[in-house]
Design a protein around this motif. Structure first.
Motif, PDB file in Angstrom:
ATOM      1  N   SER A  12       0.835  -1.206   0.000  1.00 47.66           N
ATOM      2  CA  SER A  12       0.000   0.000   0.000  1.00 47.66           C
ATOM      3  C   SER A  12       0.864   1.248   0.000  1.00 47.66           C
ATOM      4  O   SER A  12       0.520   2.255  -0.608  1.00 47.66           O
ATOM      5  CB  SER A  12      -0.994   0.008   1.159  1.00 47.66           C
ATOM      6  OG  SER A  12      -0.296  -0.037   2.361  1.00 47.66           O
ATOM      7  N   MET A  13       2.045   1.183   0.647  1.00 46.37           N
ATOM      8  CA  MET A  13       2.940   2.353   0.611  1.00 46.37           C
ATOM      9  C   MET A  13       3.512   2.554  -0.791  1.00 46.37           C
ATOM     10  O   MET A  13       3.534   3.642  -1.328  1.00 46.37           O
ATOM     11  CB  MET A  13       4.062   2.165   1.649  1.00 46.37           C
ATOM     12  CG  MET A  13       5.142   3.226   1.613  1.00 46.37           C
ATOM     13  SD  MET A  13       4.521   4.912   1.775  1.00 46.37           S
ATOM     14  CE  MET A  13       4.740   5.195   3.504  1.00 46.37           C
ATOM     15  N   SER A  19       0.996  12.546  -4.644  1.00 52.13           N
ATOM     16  CA  SER A  19       0.182  13.705  -4.222  1.00 52.13           C
ATOM     17  C   SER A  19      -0.415  13.521  -2.820  1.00 52.13           C
ATOM     18  O   SER A  19      -0.831  14.481  -2.191  1.00 52.13           O
ATOM     19  CB  SER A  19      -0.929  13.965  -5.224  1.00 52.13           C
ATOM     20  OG  SER A  19      -1.640  12.767  -5.413  1.00 52.13           O
ATOM     21  N   SER A  20      -0.430  12.254  -2.309  1.00 51.77           N
ATOM     22  CA  SER A  20      -1.010  12.034  -0.983  1.00 51.77           C
ATOM     23  C   SER A  20       0.020  12.198   0.142  1.00 51.77           C
ATOM     24  O   SER A  20      -0.316  12.121   1.311  1.00 51.77           O
ATOM     25  CB  SER A  20      -1.618  10.621  -0.901  1.00 51.77           C
ATOM     26  OG  SER A  20      -0.573   9.666  -0.885  1.00 51.77           O
ATOM     27  N   LEU A  21       1.283  12.402  -0.227  1.00 52.68           N
ATOM     28  CA  LEU A  21       2.318  12.570   0.813  1.00 52.68           C
ATOM     29  C   LEU A  21       2.255  13.980   1.384  1.00 52.68           C
ATOM     30  O   LEU A  21       1.849  14.932   0.692  1.00 52.68           O
ATOM     31  CB  LEU A  21       3.718  12.324   0.232  1.00 52.68           C
ATOM     32  CG  LEU A  21       4.019  10.908  -0.264  1.00 52.68           C
ATOM     33  CD1 LEU A  21       5.401  10.857  -0.913  1.00 52.68           C
ATOM     34  CD2 LEU A  21       3.941   9.895   0.858  1.00 52.68           C
ATOM     35  N   GLU A  58      13.352  14.717  -0.287  1.00 49.00           N
ATOM     36  CA  GLU A  58      12.316  15.180   0.638  1.00 49.00           C
ATOM     37  C   GLU A  58      11.157  14.179   0.678  1.00 49.00           C
ATOM     38  O   GLU A  58      10.632  13.847   1.739  1.00 49.00           O
ATOM     39  CB  GLU A  58      11.830  16.570   0.182  1.00 49.00           C
ATOM     40  CG  GLU A  58      11.353  17.406   1.340  1.00 49.00           C
ATOM     41  CD  GLU A  58      11.021  18.828   0.916  1.00 49.00           C
ATOM     42  OE1 GLU A  58      11.676  19.378  -0.001  1.00 49.00           O
ATOM     43  OE2 GLU A  58      10.080  19.394   1.503  1.00 49.00           O
ATOM     44  N   ALA A  59      10.791  13.689  -0.512  1.00 52.22           N
ATOM     45  CA  ALA A  59       9.683  12.723  -0.588  1.00 52.22           C
ATOM     46  C   ALA A  59      10.076  11.395   0.065  1.00 52.22           C
ATOM     47  O   ALA A  59       9.264  10.760   0.743  1.00 52.22           O
ATOM     48  CB  ALA A  59       9.306  12.492  -2.049  1.00 52.22           C
ATOM     49  N   ARG A  60      11.345  10.995  -0.100  1.00 50.50           N
ATOM     50  CA  ARG A  60      11.795   9.730   0.496  1.00 50.50           C
ATOM     51  C   ARG A  60      11.715   9.804   2.025  1.00 50.50           C
ATOM     52  O   ARG A  60      11.348   8.831   2.676  1.00 50.50           O
ATOM     53  CB  ARG A  60      13.225   9.413   0.059  1.00 50.50           C
ATOM     54  CG  ARG A  60      13.284   8.867  -1.360  1.00 50.50           C
ATOM     55  CD  ARG A  60      14.705   8.656  -1.801  1.00 50.50           C
ATOM     56  NE  ARG A  60      14.757   8.014  -3.102  1.00 50.50           N
ATOM     57  CZ  ARG A  60      15.893   7.795  -3.770  1.00 50.50           C
ATOM     58  NH1 ARG A  60      17.040   8.184  -3.257  1.00 50.50           N
ATOM     59  NH2 ARG A  60      15.873   7.200  -4.939  1.00 50.50           N
ATOM     60  N   ILE A  61      12.062  10.969   2.564  1.00 48.81           N
ATOM     61  CA  ILE A  61      11.998  11.132   4.031  1.00 48.81           C
ATOM     62  C   ILE A  61      10.561  10.956   4.512  1.00 48.81           C
ATOM     63  O   ILE A  61      10.298  10.354   5.547  1.00 48.81           O
ATOM     64  CB  ILE A  61      12.585  12.508   4.442  1.00 48.81           C
ATOM     65  CG1 ILE A  61      14.093  12.472   4.245  1.00 48.81           C
ATOM     66  CG2 ILE A  61      12.235  12.873   5.890  1.00 48.81           C
ATOM     67  CD1 ILE A  61      14.789  13.801   4.352  1.00 48.81           C
ATOM     68  N   CYS A  62       9.596  11.445   3.695  1.00 46.14           N
ATOM     69  CA  CYS A  62       8.168  11.328   4.047  1.00 46.14           C
ATOM     70  C   CYS A  62       7.723   9.873   4.147  1.00 46.14           C
ATOM     71  O   CYS A  62       6.739   9.559   4.811  1.00 46.14           O
ATOM     72  CB  CYS A  62       7.329  11.986   2.967  1.00 46.14           C
ATOM     73  SG  CYS A  62       6.797  13.590   3.418  1.00 46.14           S
TER      74      CYS A  62
END
Ligand SMILES: Nc1ncnc2c1ncn2[C@@H]1O[C@H](COP(=O)(O)OP(=O)(O)OP(=O)(O)O)[C@@H](O)[C@H]1O
Length: 318
Positions: A12-13, A19-21, A58-62
């Motif tokens: 699911s991840m 866009s949902s992060l 930045e997205a990977r950290i999320c």
């Protein structure tokens, strides 16, 4: 990257739309413009070659799931944390045994309330070895107001001869293990902290002192900007305390509150208090006697204690 807990969470991840992060719109549109639509896309090794690498990071950290520990693990780690004695039992008691590693402690007080005397004392005491109940490390002393007096430091260190075991006591070595830096602005202070890794390679730093965090002497016009920089510095100090298992002690001045009663309160107010683990208010009583009151600690009520500053340094009042 630590993102997966079990198979269903994993899928699911991976299939979650970018866009949902919880990312700023600008980052999301940057990623979309580069063809990244799902978490799966940004975790792919080849994504690192894209030009929007900052947005990808930045997205990977999320997507990271923080590690979990049991309360027992945390308790055991806390009990093992080295503490730095002040050489006053009364003061150590309200500090829960001394200044703790992985903890940011703030000492507030009016001029002459004993903040710098405590800082000098612990910059020596942090060097006590584990067999003498100390962390056995060095100090990074960030002296932003040139308030550190080396002759006084030497006087205090000399008085600690017995604590260090007498015979092998080497005063030059004690002074050598206190690394002093005197940044002239809040930006220079940031640079010192950003370069901490390099500094720590050559010396085992277990205590960072910032005396003082108030940069009122320097003319930064924009108060909001200055406050933001101050908060960033506190966040950085918190990270260093955890990452390098060291104690951080900052001093802070008092300023007039905005409540109209001319009350004196620590600069930075509650927002600053949120970024430290413990906050103590120091006051000068009479002669060379002083009081410390716990304003914020996670483990104690609002307790206070008294101590004195002698020629040899911080001591209990007899
Ligand atoms: N050699 C000494 N012997 C005894 N007491 C001393 C000695 N040196 C300093 N003190 C005491 O320490 C006080 C100064 O404390 P300190 O320098 O820690 O203040 P501070 O809170 O850091 O002030 P500021 O905010 O102005 O830097 C002196 O007023 C004196 O009472």
């Amino acid at each position: 990257m630590n993102i997966i807990v079990n198979d269903s969470q994993f899928f699911s991840m991976m299939l979650r739309p970018i866009s949902s992060l919880a990312l700023p719109d600008t980052v999301i549109s940057q990623l979309k413009n580069h063809g990244f639509c799902y978490v799966n896309d940004i975790l792919d090794e080849s994504a690192s070659e894209a030009t929007c690498i900052d947005a990808i990071q930045e997205a990977r950290i999320c997507c990271k799931v923080p590690k979990s520990f049991s309360a027992l693990d945390i308790l055991q780690e806390e009990l093992l944390r080295p503490k730095i004695t002040t050489l006053s039992q009364a003061l150590d008691n309200i500090l829960d045994g001394g200044f703790q590693c992985r903890t940011v402690t703030e000492l507030c007080g009016a001029p002459g309330s004993g903040k710098t005397q405590i800082c000098m004392q612990i910059s020596i005491n942090v060097q006590l070895s584990e067999s003498k109940n100390g962390p056995g490390g060095q100090t990074l002393y960030i002296d932003t107001r040139s308030g550190l007096c080396i002759a006084r430091l030497k006087e205090m260190a000399t008085a600690c001869r017995v604590c260090f075991g007498g015979q092998n006591f080497d005063i030059d070595r004690i002074l050598e293990h206190i690394i002093v830096t005197r940044p002239q602005s809040i930006d220079e202070l940031s640079t010192v902290l950003e370069n901490f890794n390099e500094l720590d390679k050559n010396c085992q730093i277990r205590l960072i002192i910032v005396d003082s965090l108030s940069f009122r002497r320097y003319s930064i016009e924009d108060t909001l900007q200055r406050t933001q920089k101050c908060f960033r510095i506190l966040d950085k100090l918190n990270k260093l305390a955890t990452r390098f298992n060291l104690a951080v002690v900052i001093t802070n001045e008092l300023v007039n509150s905005f409540n109209g009663n001319d009350d004196l309160v620590p600069a930075g107010g509650l927002l600053c208090a949120q970024r430290v683990h413990k906050r103590f208010m120091l006051t000068r009583l009479d002669d060379n006697k002083f009081a410390a009151r716990a304003m914020k600690t996670p483990t104690m009520p609002e307790v206070s204690s008294k101590f004195q500053v002698t020629a040899g340094g911080i001591r209990d009042i007899m």
